[in-house]
Design a protein around this motif. Structure first.
Motif, PDB file in Angstrom:
ATOM      1  N   ALA B 265       0.814  -1.223   0.000  1.00 51.55           N
ATOM      2  CA  ALA B 265       0.000   0.000   0.000  1.00 51.55           C
ATOM      3  C   ALA B 265       0.846   1.270   0.000  1.00 51.55           C
ATOM      4  CB  ALA B 265      -0.945  -0.010   1.203  1.00 51.55           C
ATOM      5  N   GLY B 266       1.832   1.300  -0.847  1.00 55.38           N
ATOM      6  CA  GLY B 266       2.654   2.510  -0.979  1.00 55.38           C
ATOM      7  C   GLY B 266       3.689   2.672   0.129  1.00 55.38           C
ATOM      8  N   GLN B 267       3.794   1.697   1.008  1.00 50.93           N
ATOM      9  CA  GLN B 267       4.773   1.806   2.086  1.00 50.93           C
ATOM     10  C   GLN B 267       5.893   0.791   1.842  1.00 50.93           C
ATOM     11  OE1 GLN B 267       3.450   3.408   5.760  1.00 50.93           O
ATOM     12  NE2 GLN B 267       1.567   2.241   5.601  1.00 50.93           N
ATOM     13  N   VAL B 268       7.108   1.236   2.103  1.00 52.45           N
ATOM     14  CA  VAL B 268       8.283   0.364   1.942  1.00 52.45           C
ATOM     15  C   VAL B 268       8.726  -0.067   3.332  1.00 52.45           C
ATOM     16  CG1 VAL B 268      10.679   0.260   1.145  1.00 52.45           C
ATOM     17  CG2 VAL B 268       8.996   1.568  -0.158  1.00 52.45           C
ATOM     18  N   TYR B 269       8.913  -1.371   3.521  1.00 51.47           N
ATOM     19  CA  TYR B 269       9.315  -1.934   4.812  1.00 51.47           C
ATOM     20  C   TYR B 269      10.691  -2.577   4.655  1.00 51.47           C
ATOM     21  CZ  TYR B 269       4.312  -1.632   5.942  1.00 51.47           C
ATOM     22  OH  TYR B 269       3.026  -1.194   6.159  1.00 51.47           O
ATOM     23  N   GLN B 270      11.549  -2.352   5.632  1.00 56.20           N
ATOM     24  CA  GLN B 270      12.883  -2.965   5.629  1.00 56.20           C
ATOM     25  C   GLN B 270      13.065  -3.794   6.903  1.00 56.20           C
ATOM     26  OE1 GLN B 270      16.131  -0.424   6.684  1.00 56.20           O
ATOM     27  NE2 GLN B 270      17.692  -1.686   5.704  1.00 56.20           N
ATOM     28  N   LEU B 271      13.534  -5.015   6.745  1.00 53.24           N
ATOM     29  CA  LEU B 271      13.873  -5.858   7.903  1.00 53.24           C
ATOM     30  C   LEU B 271      15.338  -5.613   8.247  1.00 53.24           C
ATOM     31  CD1 LEU B 271      12.883  -8.224   9.790  1.00 53.24           C
ATOM     32  CD2 LEU B 271      13.957  -9.772   8.158  1.00 53.24           C
ATOM     33  N   LEU B 272      15.578  -5.168   9.481  1.00 54.63           N
ATOM     34  CA  LEU B 272      16.932  -4.819   9.910  1.00 54.63           C
ATOM     35  C   LEU B 272      17.244  -5.546  11.232  1.00 54.63           C
ATOM     36  CD1 LEU B 272      19.373  -2.814   9.294  1.00 54.63           C
ATOM     37  CD2 LEU B 272      18.242  -1.231  10.836  1.00 54.63           C
ATOM     38  N   PRO B 273      17.642  -6.813  11.148  1.00 59.43           N
ATOM     39  CA  PRO B 273      17.931  -7.546  12.393  1.00 59.43           C
ATOM     40  C   PRO B 273      19.191  -7.007  13.062  1.00 59.43           C
ATOM     41  CG  PRO B 273      17.603  -9.040  10.534  1.00 59.43           C
ATOM     42  CD  PRO B 273      17.785  -7.668   9.973  1.00 59.43           C
ATOM     43  N   GLN B 274      19.057  -6.689  14.340  1.00 59.81           N
ATOM     44  CA  GLN B 274      20.178  -6.190  15.128  1.00 59.81           C
ATOM     45  C   GLN B 274      20.488  -7.194  16.245  1.00 59.81           C
ATOM     46  OE1 GLN B 274      21.624  -2.582  14.452  1.00 59.81           O
ATOM     47  NE2 GLN B 274      20.987  -3.801  12.703  1.00 59.81           N
ATOM     48  N   GLU B 275      21.474  -6.842  17.064  1.00 54.52           N
ATOM     49  CA  GLU B 275      21.919  -7.764  18.095  1.00 54.52           C
ATOM     50  C   GLU B 275      20.852  -7.963  19.180  1.00 54.52           C
ATOM     51  OE1 GLU B 275      25.858  -6.673  19.145  1.00 54.52           O
ATOM     52  OE2 GLU B 275      25.919  -8.035  20.856  1.00 54.52           O
TER      53      GLU B 275
END
Lengths: 214, 287
Positions: B265-275
């Motif tokens: 729906a026009g939104q960009v999602y990024q998966l950013l796994p951290q510690e």
């Protein structure tokens, strides 16, 4: 007697110190390197119940990546290991565990290969696992070409202390195709979905004894 | 005016001209609407404990905790690599070390977990609530129904031609082959990249939305001793107009994700796994 003693002293003083061990670097063509990588990534094996236990791992709980009777493609990831397909199959037949991770520590009852062992093996380094990602520079130089367009199959991408992969080519979209012994996949794989950003802070390596294909 | 003075003047004029051109080029690049991160969802993560007596206890106390391994020499950390954005804005995240698929609402609060029995590295939501989950160890795709029941599995065909939708033609120029469906303009979308300090080294088609907009991720490399990449996501209208771009994309992944971006729906999602947590960055590209 005095003369003999003096001669011995002179001999000791002027004997050159034993030279550091020179790395063995057998010549390998790029086609040979990639054929070995493909062989390790395509090696099929079956995980038996006995291959799911590692009694030598005592510092941590050993939980196998595999279920009994799994048919797996690609030699198992084994931290600190550098087994070729024949050694790997032999060790499994002897009841050793299929693979291990760094959290299990150094083991002598598990079989497989890790990331630096994989690249070293493809470059002809065997039978001992002499190089880690931090020391593999002893047998590889840093190329000066444009890494994003001029790398050749058989070069590597390395981040000391973290990981190393073998470069196989470029995809049409410009991203790299690599072979790697992957801890998360638990085995040697051909990875054709990664993008350059995954290799941020890595640098390319060129095996010193690589022979260009004719 | 003697020759020497004339040449100096000529050189000065040339320098002025080049500076002006360079400025104009930068200005045209900065005219593109930039979209900044609009929301961040944080889901806590814990280190995998190798003490068997404590691991199930921690999971029982907080089933919403995701699991990562500690970084050690010569092995990349493991943990959540795959995610999906659900139709209601919630998330499904793979938890391979616990062999689970975990569901959260749009704020990151725990909803449910499926014990899928294998380590997954990718998840894709299908119509009707079905989920397609990839087994990281075997590479097989496993299909689950909306209630989490396993339906079937199939081997993945080796994707030798992966990335063929996007082609890097030459330095700083690429093309996205777009289907004629979904309202997008037929034919190719040409992607050009202009920069004085970096070169475009890859591009990917992230998808086409219901309005026919195409989302393209491109990577630009800067000259450096090591691989130094900046990731940029652009949104193109159906008529190939560049609508906006995202440039503030962090790439400091503790666990390198397989599903790096999702569009919904026009939104960009990024998966950013951290510690210590798994971050989902969200950019709203809607006007």
């Amino acid at each position: 007697m005095r003369t003999f003693f003096l001669l011995c002293c002179v001999a000791v003083i002027f004997t050159p110190p034993s030279s550091p061990r020179q790395p063995q670097m057998p010549a390998r063509t790029r086609d040979e390197i990639m054929a070995i990588a493909e062989r390790l990534a395509q090696h099929r094996w079956i995980c038996r119940e006995a291959n799911r236990r590692a009694p030598c791992v005592t510092a941590a709980v050993y939980e196998s990546d595999w279920s009994a009777n799994d048919t797996v493609t690609g030699i198992a990831y084994d931290w600190g290991g550098m087994d070729d397909p024949d050694d790997f199959d032999r060790k499994l037949a002897q009841g050793q565990a299929a693979g291990s991770h760094s959290r299990h520590g150094i083991t002598n009852c598990t079989a497989g290969i890790d990331c630096s062992g994989f690249v070293s093996y493809c470059w002809g380094q065997r039978p001992t696992h002499d190089y880690s990602t931090s020391t593999i520079r002893a047998i590889a130089g840093r190329p000066k070409y444009n890494w994003y367009t001029k790398m050749k199959p058989g070069d590597a991408l390395n981040k000391p202390g973290d990981h190393i992969v073998l470069f196989a080519g470029y995809r049409a979209d410009g991203n790299p195709i690599v072979y790697e012994a992957s801890g998360s996949a638990g085995r040697v794989i051909r990875n054709d979905w990664s993008t350059w950003s995954r290799f941020k802070n890595y640098y390319p390596l060129l095996y010193k004894s690589v022979v260009e294909n004719r | 005016m003697n020759d020497k003075r004339f040449h100096r003047l000529l050189l000065f004029i040339c320098c002025l001209g080049m500076t002006a051109c360079s400025k104009q080029r930068e200005d045209s690049a900065t005219q593109i609407r930039r979209v900044f991160v609009s929301r961040v969802v944080k889901i806590p993560a814990q280190f995998l404990t190798t003490d068997a007596s404590r691991a199930p206890l921690a999971a029982a106390q907080n089933p919403g905790l995701l699991t990562v391994t500690q970084k050690r020499e010569d092995e990349l950390p493991q943990g959540p690599e795959g995610f999906e954005v659900l139709p209601d804005g919630g998330f499904a995240i793979t938890d391979p070390l616990q062999r689970r698929l975990v569901f959260y609402d749009s704020l990151g609060d725990f909803r449910a977990a499926w014990s899928i029995g294998f380590a997954a590295n990718s998840v894709t939501a299908l119509a009707g609530g079905e989920m397609e989950v990839r087994d990281a160890k075997s590479g097989e795709i496993v299909l689950f129904d909306a209630a989490g029941q396993r339906l079937s599995s199939r081997a993945v065909v080796r994707r030798r031609g992966a990335g063929t939708e996007a082609r890097l033609l030459e330095l700083n120029r690429g093309v996205i082959a777009r289907p004629r469906t979904r309202g997008s303009a037929p034919g190719d979308l040409q992607v050009d990249f202009a920069s004085d300090s970096s070169q475009m080294v890859s591009l990917q088609n992230l998808g086409v939305d219901a309005g026919g907009n195409t989302y393209v991720a491109l990577e630009a490399a800067r000259g450096s001793d090591v691989i130094d990449i900046q990731k940029i996501i652009r949104k193109y209208a159906a008529d190939n107009t560049l609508l906006c771009q995202i440039t503030d994309i962090p790439l400091d992944y503790y666990v390198p994700p397989v599903n790096e971006f999702r569009i919904r729906a026009g939104q960009v999602y990024q998966l950013l796994p951290q510690e210590k947590e798994v971050i989902i960055n969200i950019w709203n590209t809607n006007p």
